[in-house]
Design an enzyme around this catalytic site. Structure first.
Site, short mmCIF file in Angstrom:
data_model
loop_
_atom_site.label_atom_id
_atom_site.label_comp_id
_atom_site.label_asym_id
_atom_site.label_seq_id
_atom_site.Cartn_x
_atom_site.Cartn_y
_atom_site.Cartn_z
CG HIS A 1 -0.19 15.16 1.19
ND1 HIS A 1 -0.88 15.22 0.01
CD2 HIS A 1 -0.78 14.18 1.93
CE1 HIS A 1 -1.86 14.32 0.02
NE2 HIS A 1 -1.82 13.67 1.17
CG ASP B 1 -2.30 4.72 3.53
OD1 ASP B 1 -2.22 4.99 2.31
OD2 ASP B 1 -3.28 5.05 4.22
CG HIS C 1 -10.08 4.22 2.59
ND1 HIS C 1 -8.93 4.95 2.73
CD2 HIS C 1 -10.94 4.71 3.51
CE1 HIS C 1 -9.10 5.86 3.69
NE2 HIS C 1 -10.32 5.74 4.18
CG HIS D 1 -1.38 6.62 -1.72
ND1 HIS D 1 -2.58 6.53 -2.37
CD2 HIS D 1 -1.58 6.02 -0.52
CE1 HIS D 1 -3.48 5.92 -1.60
NE2 HIS D 1 -2.89 5.60 -0.46
CG PHE D 2 5.47 5.56 -4.91
CD1 PHE D 2 5.51 5.87 -3.56
CD2 PHE D 2 6.23 4.48 -5.34
CE1 PHE D 2 6.27 5.14 -2.65
CE2 PHE D 2 7.00 3.74 -4.45
CZ PHE D 2 7.01 4.06 -3.10
NE ARG D 3 0.66 11.58 -2.87
CZ ARG D 3 -0.46 11.24 -2.25
NH1 ARG D 3 -1.46 10.67 -2.91
NH2 ARG D 3 -0.61 11.47 -0.97
CG HIS E 1 -5.76 2.23 5.86
ND1 HIS E 1 -7.13 2.13 5.85
CD2 HIS E 1 -5.43 2.85 4.71
CE1 HIS E 1 -7.60 2.69 4.74
NE2 HIS E 1 -6.58 3.12 4.04
CG ASN F 1 -4.93 7.92 -4.46
OD1 ASN F 1 -3.99 7.15 -4.59
ND2 ASN F 1 -5.12 8.62 -3.35
CG HIS G 1 -1.98 0.96 1.25
ND1 HIS G 1 -3.17 0.74 1.87
CD2 HIS G 1 -2.08 2.20 0.73
CE1 HIS G 1 -3.96 1.79 1.73
NE2 HIS G 1 -3.31 2.70 1.04
O1 DOR Z 1 -4.72 9.94 4.40
C1 DOR Z 1 -4.84 9.42 3.31
N1 DOR Z 1 -4.07 9.81 2.27
N2 DOR Z 1 -5.73 8.46 3.13
C2 DOR Z 1 -6.03 7.98 1.92
O2 DOR Z 1 -6.91 7.16 1.81
C3 DOR Z 1 -5.34 8.49 0.71
C4 DOR Z 1 -4.04 9.09 1.07
C5 DOR Z 1 -3.46 9.93 -0.04
O3 DOR Z 1 -3.41 9.46 -1.18
O4 DOR Z 1 -3.02 11.05 0.23
ZN ZN Z 2 -3.90 4.63 1.05
#
Ligand code: DOR
Ligand code: ZN
Length: 419
Positions: A288, A284, A173, A57-59, A218, A89, A55
């Site tokens: 940011h 996870d 989720h 999120h590498f953007r 999570h 996402n 899990h």
């Molecule tokens: O806090 C979170 N950030 N929860 C998520 O489900 C997505 C993630 C994100 O992609 O920033």
């Molecule tokens: Zn996530």
């Protein structure tokens, strides 16, 4: 043999002195001694299977000011993670074969470790068509970063039926959108009030009527754990939900979904994890930027980074005797490999030679300047951790003493499956 590594290796459930012979990126032999090939004697250092983070999120593509596949996978490698499973996402979201192809093109040749992509499920998504391109599917039952919300039971049932036909897993989720309040807040306690544990429990109960392999991401509350007890779902837990709570210092930096909860929740999760009742450790990792996190609490985005720090902090708990080695290896490698059908996760003949080499004496506090994520901050500054001395991906050394060496040779695990 291309390479023989010798040391104290975790083989068939225990540590022993072994020689591991590697050929064409796979483990070709495990014996007391192996003749021939380049040798690497690791003395009394510990050799563990590389971790698989189910899990992240590498953007990439679309938000590469926060992270890109190169910085994300380097951070992973430095934290002992040799495979990452990346969430859909991104921008555009990975919800069709076209968007998945676009993402694969954007990230190809950037990866330091192996990777798999999740397909995002929204109503009407062509799940069966995406299946050959993805390692699994993801659905958001509660709103979070991105716009992949599926709030209706009818839509969830349709998605589950299609996912079932693919034989792949649906990672969920689990927060019930209908129970999330979108009220203003100034602090972590407000964020928790808006997203109560009852929303997690309700989402889990609603999932229990679906008919497909489900992985609950999570898990964040004691009640959520309890609701999962009678169900056949697999489960994931993060380091932040086990180590931080709504009273932790950090304000919007620690704003995350699901939210940090109470001390009791945090301790219940840690206890469940160390006793082997949670299947997988997933970071996870949701980077940011500092500018975004410095905004007012309400506007700051949710998510914390963790792909580089999760396994090293758990290795420190293992060294202290709090976390059994067999539980950690199961949660960080064996279970993710079996759940997502990867030929990885164990030191076993025929599997990919993904390894981490650990010096248990090397415990030290985490310092953000040693980390590799583009976001440039960590919620775990100062926590004790053991970063691996060396990390191998399919037999190639990619990280030594916290820095990259060699080539970026990470591969898509799904493409590898078909070749
Ligand atoms: O806090 C979170 N950030 N929860 C998520 O489900 C997505 C993630 C994100 O992609 O920033
Ligand atoms: Zn996530």
């Amino acid at each position: 043999m291309d390479l023989v590594v010798e040391g104290r290796a975790y083989v068939r459930g225990k540590l022993g002195r072994w020689a591991i012979g590697i050929e064409d990126g796979r483990i070709a032999e495990i014996s007391r001694t192996i003749r021939g090939g380049e040798r690497m004697d690791l003395g009394d250092l510990i050799i563990l299977p590389g971790a698989i983070d189910p899990h992240v999120h590498f953007r990439d593509p679309g938000m590469t000011d926060k992270e890109d596949f190169s910085t994300g996978t380097l951070a992973a490698a430095c934290g002992g993670v040799t495979t990452v499973l990346d969430m859909p996402n991104t921008l555009p979201p990975s919800v069709s074969t076209d968007k998945l192809a676009e993402k694969k093109e954007a990230i190809s040749r950037k990866a330091w470790v192996d990777y798999g992509l999740f397909g995002g499920c929204i109503p009407g998504a062509r799940v069966e068509q995406m299946a050959p391109m993805v390692v699994g599917f993801k659905v958001f039952m509660g709103s979070s970063t991105g716009r992949l919300l599926v709030a209706e039971d009818r839509d969830l049932a349709g998605i589950a039926a299609r996912v079932k036909r693919t034989g792949k897993v649906l990672s969920v989720h689990a927060e019930d959108e209908g129970m999330i309040r979108h009220e203003t807040g100034k602090a972590l306690a407000d964020h928790l009030r808006n997203r109560p544990a009852a929303a997690e429990v309700s989402a889990i109960r609603r999932l229990s009527s679906l008919d497909c392999p489900i992985n609950v991401c999570h898990v964040s509350s004691a009640e959520g754990l309890q609701a999962l007890e009678s169900l056949s779902f697999t489960t994931e837990v993060t380091a932040h939900h086990m180590l931080l709570d709504r009273d932790s210092e950090g304000g919007a930096y620690l704003k995350v979904n699901p939210p940090l909860r109470t001390k009791e929740d945090r301790l219940a999760l840690f206890q469940a994890f160390v006793s082997g009742r949670i299947d997988m450790l997933g970071s996870d990792h949701a980077p940011h930027t500092i500018e975004e996190k410095e905004q007012e609490f309400d506007v700051a985005p949710s998510g914390v980074p963790g792909v580089e720090t999760t396994v090293p902090m758990m290795l420190a708990f293992m060294k202290r005797g709090t976390l059994p080695m067999e539980v950690l290896v199961s949660a960080m490698a064996e279970k993710p490999a079996s759940r997502f059908n990867l030929n990885k996760g164990r030191l076993e003949v025929g599997r990919d030679a993904d390894l981490m080499v650990v010096d248990p004496r090397a415990a030290a506090p985490i310092k953000v300047n040693y980390l590799h994520s583009k976001c440039g901050w960590t919620p775990f500054e100062g926590r004790e951790a053991i970063f691996p001395r060396m990390v191998f991906v399919r037999g190639e050394l990619v990280v030594e003493d916290g820095e990259p060496v060699g080539e970026r040779a990470g591969r898509d695990v799904v493409a590898a499956e078909r070749s």
